[in-house]
Design an enzyme around this catalytic site. Structure first.
Site, PDB file in Angstrom:
ATOM      1  N   PRO A  10      -0.194  -1.315   0.016  1.00  0.00           N
ATOM      2  CA  PRO A  10      -0.211   0.076   0.132  1.00  0.00           C
ATOM      3  C   PRO A  10       0.547   0.935   0.197  1.00  0.00           C
ATOM      4  CG  PRO A  10      -0.222  -0.662   2.396  1.00  0.00           C
ATOM      5  CD  PRO A  10       0.883  -1.829   1.052  1.00  0.00           C
ATOM      6  N   ASN A  11       0.393   2.604  -0.066  1.00  0.00           N
ATOM      7  CA  ASN A  11       1.202   3.522  -0.522  1.00  0.00           C
ATOM      8  C   ASN A  11       2.378   3.808  -1.506  1.00  0.00           C
ATOM      9  OD1 ASN A  11      -1.102   4.759   1.250  1.00  0.00           O
ATOM     10  ND2 ASN A  11      -0.180   3.468   2.753  1.00  0.00           N
ATOM     11  N   ARG A  18       5.354  11.064  -2.733  1.00  0.00           N
ATOM     12  CA  ARG A  18       4.875  10.214  -0.865  1.00  0.00           C
ATOM     13  C   ARG A  18       6.275  10.354  -0.335  1.00  0.00           C
ATOM     14  NH1 ARG A  18       4.848   4.581   0.988  1.00  0.00           N
ATOM     15  NH2 ARG A  18       4.005   5.615   3.247  1.00  0.00           N
ATOM     16  N   TYR A  23      11.505   8.362   1.130  1.00  0.00           N
ATOM     17  CA  TYR A  23      11.239   7.496   0.028  1.00  0.00           C
ATOM     18  C   TYR A  23      11.638   8.020  -1.051  1.00  0.00           C
ATOM     19  CZ  TYR A  23       7.814   5.417   3.508  1.00  0.00           C
ATOM     20  OH  TYR A  23       7.710   5.542   4.436  1.00  0.00           O
ATOM     21  N   ASN A  75       7.692  -5.341  -1.400  1.00  0.00           N
ATOM     22  CA  ASN A  75       8.040  -4.876  -0.318  1.00  0.00           C
ATOM     23  C   ASN A  75       6.854  -4.911   0.271  1.00  0.00           C
ATOM     24  OD1 ASN A  75       7.402  -2.478   1.443  1.00  0.00           O
ATOM     25  ND2 ASN A  75       8.700  -1.207  -0.186  1.00  0.00           N
ATOM     26  N   ALA A  78       3.651  -1.111   4.138  1.00  0.00           N
ATOM     27  CA  ALA A  78       2.926  -0.387   6.185  1.00  0.00           C
ATOM     28  C   ALA A  78       2.609  -2.137   6.708  1.00  0.00           C
ATOM     29  CB  ALA A  78       1.881   0.157   6.068  1.00  0.00           C
ATOM     30  N   GLU A  99      12.333  -9.697   1.315  1.00  0.00           N
ATOM     31  CA  GLU A  99      11.649  -8.386   1.351  1.00  0.00           C
ATOM     32  C   GLU A  99      12.621  -7.456   1.072  1.00  0.00           C
ATOM     33  OE1 GLU A  99      11.231  -8.812   5.944  1.00  0.00           O
ATOM     34  OE2 GLU A  99      10.424  -7.114   5.373  1.00  0.00           O
ATOM     35  N   HIS A 101      12.126  -2.557   1.370  1.00  0.00           N
ATOM     36  CA  HIS A 101      12.715  -1.828   1.741  1.00  0.00           C
ATOM     37  C   HIS A 101      13.223  -0.943   1.276  1.00  0.00           C
ATOM     38  CE1 HIS A 101       9.629  -3.601   5.111  1.00  0.00           C
ATOM     39  NE2 HIS A 101      10.037  -4.285   5.204  1.00  0.00           N
ATOM     40  N   ARG A 108      13.542   3.669  12.441  1.00  0.00           N
ATOM     41  CA  ARG A 108      12.776   5.110  12.199  1.00  0.00           C
ATOM     42  C   ARG A 108      11.523   4.902  14.186  1.00  0.00           C
ATOM     43  NH1 ARG A 108       9.464   4.653   7.024  1.00  0.00           N
ATOM     44  NH2 ARG A 108       8.626   6.518   7.221  1.00  0.00           N
TER      45      ARG A 108
END
Ligand code: DQA
Length: 151
Positions: A10-11, A18, A23, A75, A78, A99, A101, A108
């Site tokens: 998502p996003n 964004r 990012y 990825n 969230a 995985e 990111h 974070r």
């Protein structure tokens, strides 16, 4: 020809606009394009897909198994920190995955420190912006290559 699935949660459709200090400025289309060229050059067929829906992502993982996908670069965005259902989908499909990111979630907010995926992934690449994808696809290609030579 081995099949690699590049899956975005998502996003990530908003990449390039964004939270760019976190990012980066690259769009998802640019990231997908670079990953496709990288895979083409290695003789691997890459399909990319982004969804904001947990249920769509689960269905895509189920379908990947049926379509003989060899590996997933994922990825979960969230959903990394929330989704037992996506973890179970990957376990059910028995598909190896990496995985990835853009940011380094470990540096974070505390709620980003736990991943439901890292302990069942082949490996994790995070913190290098769009280059994380490049590194993850490179690792996937290498893993597929060593997998086929050990058959
Ligand atoms: C992310 C990190 C996640 O914590 C976040 O929710 C995202 C993107 C990354 O690529 O850095 O949406 O997966």
């Amino acid at each position: 020809m081995k099949k690699l699935l590049l899956l975005h949660g998502p996003n990530l459709n908003l990449l390039g606009e964004r939270e760019t200090p976190i990012y980066g400025a690259r769009t998802l289309a640019e990231i997908d394009q670079a990953a496709a060229s990288q895979s083409d050059a290695a003789g691997v067929k890459l399909t990319s897909l982004q969804s904001n829906s947990e249920s769509d992502l689960i269905n895509v993982i189920h379908q990947a198994k049926k379509d003989d996908v060899s590996m997933i670069v994922f990825n979960p965005a969230a959903f990394t920190h929330t989704s037992v259902a996506l973890r179970d989908a990957l376990l059910a499909a028995e598909l190896p995955f990496i995985e990835v990111h853009l940011s380094n979630p470990a540096s974070r907010e505390p709620f980003r420190h736990h991943s439901f995926f890292s302990d069942i992934a082949i490996g994790v690449v995070s913190g290098f912006g769009a280059r994380s994808y490049q590194l993850a696809v490179q690792a996937a290609i290498g893993w597929l290559d060593s997998d086929s030579t050990s058959e």
